[in-house]
Design a protein around this motif. Structure first.
Motif, PDB file in Angstrom:
ATOM      1  N   VAL A 207     -54.678 -14.244  25.058  1.00  0.00           N
ATOM      2  CA  VAL A 207     -53.762 -14.823  24.032  1.00  0.00           C
ATOM      3  C   VAL A 207     -52.835 -13.897  23.546  1.00  0.00           C
ATOM      4  O   VAL A 207     -53.033 -12.866  22.971  1.00  0.00           O
ATOM      5  CB  VAL A 207     -54.558 -15.592  23.066  1.00  0.00           C
ATOM      6  CG1 VAL A 207     -53.610 -16.197  22.116  1.00  0.00           C
ATOM      7  CG2 VAL A 207     -55.791 -16.382  23.476  1.00  0.00           C
ATOM      8  N   TYR A 208     -51.442 -14.197  24.154  1.00  0.00           N
ATOM      9  CA  TYR A 208     -50.470 -12.964  23.807  1.00  0.00           C
ATOM     10  C   TYR A 208     -48.941 -13.928  23.252  1.00  0.00           C
ATOM     11  O   TYR A 208     -48.785 -14.770  23.871  1.00  0.00           O
ATOM     12  CB  TYR A 208     -50.178 -12.337  24.913  1.00  0.00           C
ATOM     13  CG  TYR A 208     -49.009 -11.304  24.667  1.00  0.00           C
ATOM     14  CD1 TYR A 208     -49.426  -9.986  23.976  1.00  0.00           C
ATOM     15  CD2 TYR A 208     -47.678 -11.611  25.043  1.00  0.00           C
ATOM     16  CE1 TYR A 208     -48.272  -9.158  23.693  1.00  0.00           C
ATOM     17  CE2 TYR A 208     -46.999 -10.389  24.898  1.00  0.00           C
ATOM     18  CZ  TYR A 208     -47.078  -9.224  24.159  1.00  0.00           C
ATOM     19  OH  TYR A 208     -46.104  -8.460  23.816  1.00  0.00           O
ATOM     20  N   ALA A 209     -48.678 -13.349  22.357  1.00  0.00           N
ATOM     21  CA  ALA A 209     -47.256 -13.755  21.822  1.00  0.00           C
ATOM     22  C   ALA A 209     -46.434 -12.440  21.370  1.00  0.00           C
ATOM     23  O   ALA A 209     -46.844 -11.700  20.568  1.00  0.00           O
ATOM     24  CB  ALA A 209     -47.424 -14.826  20.590  1.00  0.00           C
ATOM     25  N   GLN A 210     -45.206 -12.626  21.685  1.00  0.00           N
ATOM     26  CA  GLN A 210     -44.039 -11.342  21.485  1.00  0.00           C
ATOM     27  C   GLN A 210     -43.656 -11.558  20.121  1.00  0.00           C
ATOM     28  O   GLN A 210     -43.670 -12.537  19.813  1.00  0.00           O
ATOM     29  CB  GLN A 210     -43.004 -11.228  22.624  1.00  0.00           C
ATOM     30  CG  GLN A 210     -43.627 -10.894  23.964  1.00  0.00           C
ATOM     31  CD  GLN A 210     -42.339 -10.727  24.870  1.00  0.00           C
ATOM     32  OE1 GLN A 210     -41.198 -11.155  24.593  1.00  0.00           O
ATOM     33  NE2 GLN A 210     -42.411 -10.112  25.783  1.00  0.00           N
ATOM     34  N   PRO A 211     -43.287 -10.680  19.387  1.00  0.00           N
ATOM     35  CA  PRO A 211     -42.678 -10.596  18.268  1.00  0.00           C
ATOM     36  C   PRO A 211     -41.457 -11.587  18.228  1.00  0.00           C
ATOM     37  O   PRO A 211     -40.603 -11.324  19.175  1.00  0.00           O
ATOM     38  CB  PRO A 211     -42.389  -9.076  17.755  1.00  0.00           C
ATOM     39  CG  PRO A 211     -43.249  -8.393  18.639  1.00  0.00           C
ATOM     40  CD  PRO A 211     -43.446  -9.134  20.049  1.00  0.00           C
ATOM     41  N   SER A 212     -41.267 -12.461  17.386  1.00  0.00           N
ATOM     42  CA  SER A 212     -40.029 -13.364  17.232  1.00  0.00           C
ATOM     43  C   SER A 212     -39.794 -13.673  15.937  1.00  0.00           C
ATOM     44  O   SER A 212     -40.785 -13.529  14.792  1.00  0.00           O
ATOM     45  CB  SER A 212     -40.368 -14.528  18.058  1.00  0.00           C
ATOM     46  OG  SER A 212     -39.682 -15.627  17.841  1.00  0.00           O
ATOM     47  N   ASP A 213     -38.506 -14.240  15.563  1.00  0.00           N
ATOM     48  CA  ASP A 213     -38.076 -14.757  14.158  1.00  0.00           C
ATOM     49  C   ASP A 213     -38.855 -16.129  14.068  1.00  0.00           C
ATOM     50  O   ASP A 213     -38.618 -16.639  12.811  1.00  0.00           O
ATOM     51  CB  ASP A 213     -36.569 -14.700  14.162  1.00  0.00           C
ATOM     52  CG  ASP A 213     -36.162 -15.807  15.201  1.00  0.00           C
ATOM     53  OD1 ASP A 213     -36.794 -16.247  16.086  1.00  0.00           O
ATOM     54  OD2 ASP A 213     -34.835 -15.918  14.965  1.00  0.00           O
ATOM     55  N   ARG A 214     -39.534 -16.647  14.977  1.00  0.00           N
ATOM     56  CA  ARG A 214     -40.214 -18.108  14.420  1.00  0.00           C
ATOM     57  C   ARG A 214     -41.543 -17.782  14.837  1.00  0.00           C
ATOM     58  O   ARG A 214     -42.304 -17.285  16.054  1.00  0.00           O
ATOM     59  CB  ARG A 214     -39.759 -19.209  15.531  1.00  0.00           C
ATOM     60  CG  ARG A 214     -38.130 -19.306  15.132  1.00  0.00           C
ATOM     61  CD  ARG A 214     -37.510 -20.412  16.175  1.00  0.00           C
ATOM     62  NE  ARG A 214     -37.780 -20.436  17.458  1.00  0.00           N
ATOM     63  CZ  ARG A 214     -37.705 -21.206  18.518  1.00  0.00           C
ATOM     64  NH1 ARG A 214     -37.413 -22.464  18.089  1.00  0.00           N
ATOM     65  NH2 ARG A 214     -37.744 -20.726  19.734  1.00  0.00           N
ATOM     66  N   SER A 215     -42.548 -18.158  14.347  1.00  0.00           N
ATOM     67  CA  SER A 215     -44.001 -18.461  14.464  1.00  0.00           C
ATOM     68  C   SER A 215     -44.370 -19.697  15.205  1.00  0.00           C
ATOM     69  O   SER A 215     -43.614 -20.788  14.971  1.00  0.00           O
ATOM     70  CB  SER A 215     -44.758 -18.437  13.134  1.00  0.00           C
ATOM     71  OG  SER A 215     -44.480 -19.694  12.214  1.00  0.00           O
ATOM     72  N   ILE A 216     -45.131 -19.467  16.056  1.00  0.00           N
ATOM     73  CA  ILE A 216     -45.921 -20.579  16.954  1.00  0.00           C
ATOM     74  C   ILE A 216     -47.224 -20.772  17.132  1.00  0.00           C
ATOM     75  O   ILE A 216     -47.952 -19.700  16.860  1.00  0.00           O
ATOM     76  CB  ILE A 216     -45.193 -20.481  18.371  1.00  0.00           C
ATOM     77  CG1 ILE A 216     -45.583 -19.036  19.068  1.00  0.00           C
ATOM     78  CG2 ILE A 216     -43.554 -20.447  18.196  1.00  0.00           C
ATOM     79  CD1 ILE A 216     -45.142 -18.985  20.332  1.00  0.00           C
ATOM     80  N   MET A 217     -47.533 -21.783  17.531  1.00  0.00           N
ATOM     81  CA  MET A 217     -49.189 -22.057  17.834  1.00  0.00           C
ATOM     82  C   MET A 217     -49.278 -21.643  19.258  1.00  0.00           C
ATOM     83  O   MET A 217     -48.429 -22.035  20.218  1.00  0.00           O
ATOM     84  CB  MET A 217     -49.494 -23.527  17.398  1.00  0.00           C
ATOM     85  CG  MET A 217     -49.341 -23.950  16.100  1.00  0.00           C
ATOM     86  SD  MET A 217     -50.676 -23.067  15.132  1.00  0.00           S
ATOM     87  CE  MET A 217     -52.184 -23.783  15.887  1.00  0.00           C
ATOM     88  N   GLN A 218     -50.489 -20.954  19.654  1.00  0.00           N
ATOM     89  CA  GLN A 218     -50.936 -20.189  20.914  1.00  0.00           C
ATOM     90  C   GLN A 218     -52.301 -20.937  21.056  1.00  0.00           C
ATOM     91  O   GLN A 218     -52.917 -20.824  20.233  1.00  0.00           O
ATOM     92  CB  GLN A 218     -50.768 -18.790  20.978  1.00  0.00           C
ATOM     93  CG  GLN A 218     -49.202 -18.371  20.966  1.00  0.00           C
ATOM     94  CD  GLN A 218     -48.536 -18.609  22.237  1.00  0.00           C
ATOM     95  OE1 GLN A 218     -47.964 -19.521  22.441  1.00  0.00           O
ATOM     96  NE2 GLN A 218     -48.689 -17.304  23.156  1.00  0.00           N
ATOM     97  N   SER A 219     -52.406 -21.265  22.439  1.00  0.00           N
ATOM     98  CA  SER A 219     -53.821 -21.605  22.600  1.00  0.00           C
ATOM     99  C   SER A 219     -54.231 -21.228  24.049  1.00  0.00           C
ATOM    100  O   SER A 219     -53.445 -20.775  24.994  1.00  0.00           O
ATOM    101  CB  SER A 219     -53.748 -23.308  22.748  1.00  0.00           C
ATOM    102  OG  SER A 219     -55.072 -23.584  23.063  1.00  0.00           O
TER     103      SER A 219
END
Length: 266
Positions: A207-219
């Motif tokens: 489960v991966y998400a790059q740094p961003s100015d917006r937070s998101i839900m990951q599944s």
């Protein structure tokens, strides 16, 4: 009358002259008497001795001249018990001695507090239908501090037969078969999110998400074939950048779910 006196005076003069001759003869004979040795049968002359002279002779001391008046030897004696010094420093601790015999058992103490509930045991009869399911969540955000760190949960929705260990954050397989697992996380602004679903010590899905100015839900979801005592858990992996997941006390943003689809034995 004068004649009688004259005769008496003449007689005294004659007697005095005779006595003088006798005394002169005695004085002339004294050296001869002193130089004559005593007879062989006469006992030898003894000298004056002290009562302790024989002890000194036994110790090998030289014989004393009885003619000399010597002073007795003075030997000082010191009673060491009365000479008490200052208290010395404490010595090193000695080696412990041998353990003594066991004493009698003591009285029974008070009962302690009730412990936490233990892990569920192994499944029973294989002929019966078995079930396994869990759904847990986390209400606190987490910043990964180590390179490998287990994601621990604090909220229970479903934990059938207590197969999910809340202290370790791991699901333990007691019913072998096919399982379905799902993880949902919320990312943090400007921070990386990097997780794995693990089977024992092996990474299965990421489960991966790059740094961003917006937070998101990951599944992420996966189906796994598990054997007896297999472990399934979520691991955070820290790299050069900070790894974090977001949540708060109001809403649950992080959930981990799993359930048995088909047991190996029916």
């Amino acid at each position: 009358m004068h004649f009688v006196a004259y005769q008496l005076h003449s007689s005294l003069e004659l007697k005095g002259a005779a006595m003088f001759e006798v005394l002169l003869s005695i004085l002339l004979l004294l050296p001869l008497v002193a130089s004559v040795p005593p007879p062989s049968g006469a006992p030898p002359k003894t000298t004056c001795r002290r009562c302790c002279d024989h002890l000194e002779s036994m110790e090998g001391s030289p014989a004393r001249n009885p003619g000399l008046n010597q002073m007795p030897e003075i030997r000082p004696y010191i009673n060491m018990t009365i000479l008490k010094g200052d208290k010395g420093d404490r010595g090193d601790k000695g080696t412990p001695g041998k353990a003594g015999a066991d004493g009698p058992p003591g009285s029974r103490g008070p009962m302690g507090p009730k412990g936490t509930k233990g892990q569920a045991g192994a499944p029973g009869d294989a002929c019966k239908t078995h079930y396994a399911a869990f759904s847990v969540g986390r209400r606190k955000a987490l910043h990964s501090m180590d390179y490998y760190q287990a994601l621990v949960f604090d909220t229970v929705f479903v934990n059938l037969h207590e197969h999910f260990n809340m202290f370790k954050g791991k699901f333990y397989c007691y019913v072998p078969g096919i399982y379905y697992f799902n993880i949902n996380i919320h990312t943090w602004n400007f921070k990386e999110t990097y997780l794995h679903i693990m089977q024992n010590d092996q990474e299965q899905v990421i489960v991966y998400a790059q740094p961003s100015d917006r937070s998101i839900m990951q599944s992420q979801s996966i189906m796994l074939s598990l054997e007896q005592n297999d472990e399934v858990w979520v691991r955070l992996y820290k790299r050069e950048r900070e790894n974090a997941v977001y949540s708060d006390d109001v809403d649950v943003y992080i959930t981990f779910n799993g359930y048995l689809i088909k047991p190996s034995l029916e």
